[in-house]
Design an enzyme around this catalytic site. Structure first.
Site, PDB file in Angstrom:
ATOM      1  N   SER A 112       0.733  -1.305  -0.112  1.00 38.13           N
ATOM      2  CA  SER A 112       0.100   0.058  -0.125  1.00 38.13           C
ATOM      3  C   SER A 112       1.010   1.190  -0.067  1.00 38.13           C
ATOM      4  O   SER A 112       2.202   1.279   0.509  1.00 38.13           O
ATOM      5  CB  SER A 112      -0.851  -0.003   1.336  1.00 38.13           C
ATOM      6  OG  SER A 112      -1.466   1.271   1.430  1.00 38.13           O
ATOM      7  N   TYR A 148      -2.730  -0.432  10.563  1.00 41.94           N
ATOM      8  CA  TYR A 148      -2.618  -0.887   9.109  1.00 41.94           C
ATOM      9  C   TYR A 148      -1.530  -0.566   8.388  1.00 41.94           C
ATOM     10  O   TYR A 148      -0.711  -1.163   7.811  1.00 41.94           O
ATOM     11  CB  TYR A 148      -3.999  -0.500   8.204  1.00 41.94           C
ATOM     12  CG  TYR A 148      -3.913  -1.116   6.842  1.00 41.94           C
ATOM     13  CD1 TYR A 148      -4.343  -2.385   6.592  1.00 41.94           C
ATOM     14  CD2 TYR A 148      -3.393  -0.108   5.937  1.00 41.94           C
ATOM     15  CE1 TYR A 148      -4.257  -2.542   5.238  1.00 41.94           C
ATOM     16  CE2 TYR A 148      -3.436  -0.536   4.493  1.00 41.94           C
ATOM     17  CZ  TYR A 148      -3.797  -1.876   4.285  1.00 41.94           C
ATOM     18  OH  TYR A 148      -3.883  -2.354   3.016  1.00 41.94           O
TER      19      TYR A 148
END
Length: 228
Positions: free
Chosen positions: A135, A150
């Site tokens: 990501s 996260y």
């Protein structure tokens, strides 16, 4: 011309399923994994007879991943794509988050994908590609505090792949940490900025553009290098 083969770990839904669809549409042979029975993959197989194999494995089950290697040991992969990710305690900080949520993310998002790369890398010959879904939030340089826990798990994934790349520098593999953008999936949520159709075809194009270029890169769907 020999048909090319991709193994996608975590392909029963979301981005992984979209990757399977995209590569099938490009004429590849796809091996797709799911943790259990997948009606979606079964229907996809019916649409592409003889082109899609479905395997059952949970990426968090190390023994299961090594058993998958044993089942595939006679196969050769042009691309191994490891797609695994969960998002929990999105708005929380270390002061407020559930410890179990954080540990689960570290296992699924960081530890297990790199363990899978270690377990399966012999299926990929020199010149092949190993890609893992990460990501933009994994960038420490660009961190802004959003999705803090996260993001930390994805930064850990990136660090573990740095170590993997150093240990396997002589394999001749293209190693990609792939940031697909914020995509509308069950995990990304309905407020995400991109549709699957705006992300995944570009991800596959980017992987194609990097094939044969040995070494580790952290890139987005446009093949732009991201800061660690």
């Amino acid at each position: 011309m020999t048909q090319q083969t991709v193994l996608i770990l975590g392909a029963s839904r979301g981005l992984g399923f979209a990757l399977a669809e995209e590569w099938l549409g490009r004429g590849w042979h796809v091996i797709a994994t799911a943790r259990g029975a997948s009606d979606a993959l079964d229907r996809l197989s019916e649409r592409h007879p003889g082109q899609l194999d479905v395997e059952t494995v949970d990426i968090n089950d190390g023994d299961g991943v090594y058993a998958l290697y044993d089942r595939l040991r006679d196969r050769r992969l042009d691309v191994l794509f490891i797609n695994a990710g969960i998002a929990r305690s999105i708005e929380a900080s270390p002061a407020t988050a559930s410890e179990d949520d954080f540990l689960d993310m570290m296992l699924t998002n960081a530890f297990s994908p790199v363990r899978a790369a270690e377990a399966l890398h012999d299926l990929v010959p020199e010149g092949g590609t190993i890609a893992i879904m990460t990501s933009e939030l994994g960038s420490i340089a660009n961190a802004n505090g959003g999705w803090q826990l996260y993001a930390s798990s994805k930064a850990a994934l990136n660090m573990l792949m740095k170590g993997y790349a150093a240990k396997h520098a002589n394999d001749g593999h293209t190693l990609l940490l792939v940031a697909p953008g914020w995509v509308r999936t069950d995990m990304g949520g309905s407020g995400a900025s991109l549709s699957i159709e705006e992300s995944i075809p570009l991800v596959v194009d980017m992987i194609e553009a990097n094939r044969g270029k040995a070494g580790l890169r952290y890139v987005d769907r446009f093949n732009k290098t991201l800061p660690w």
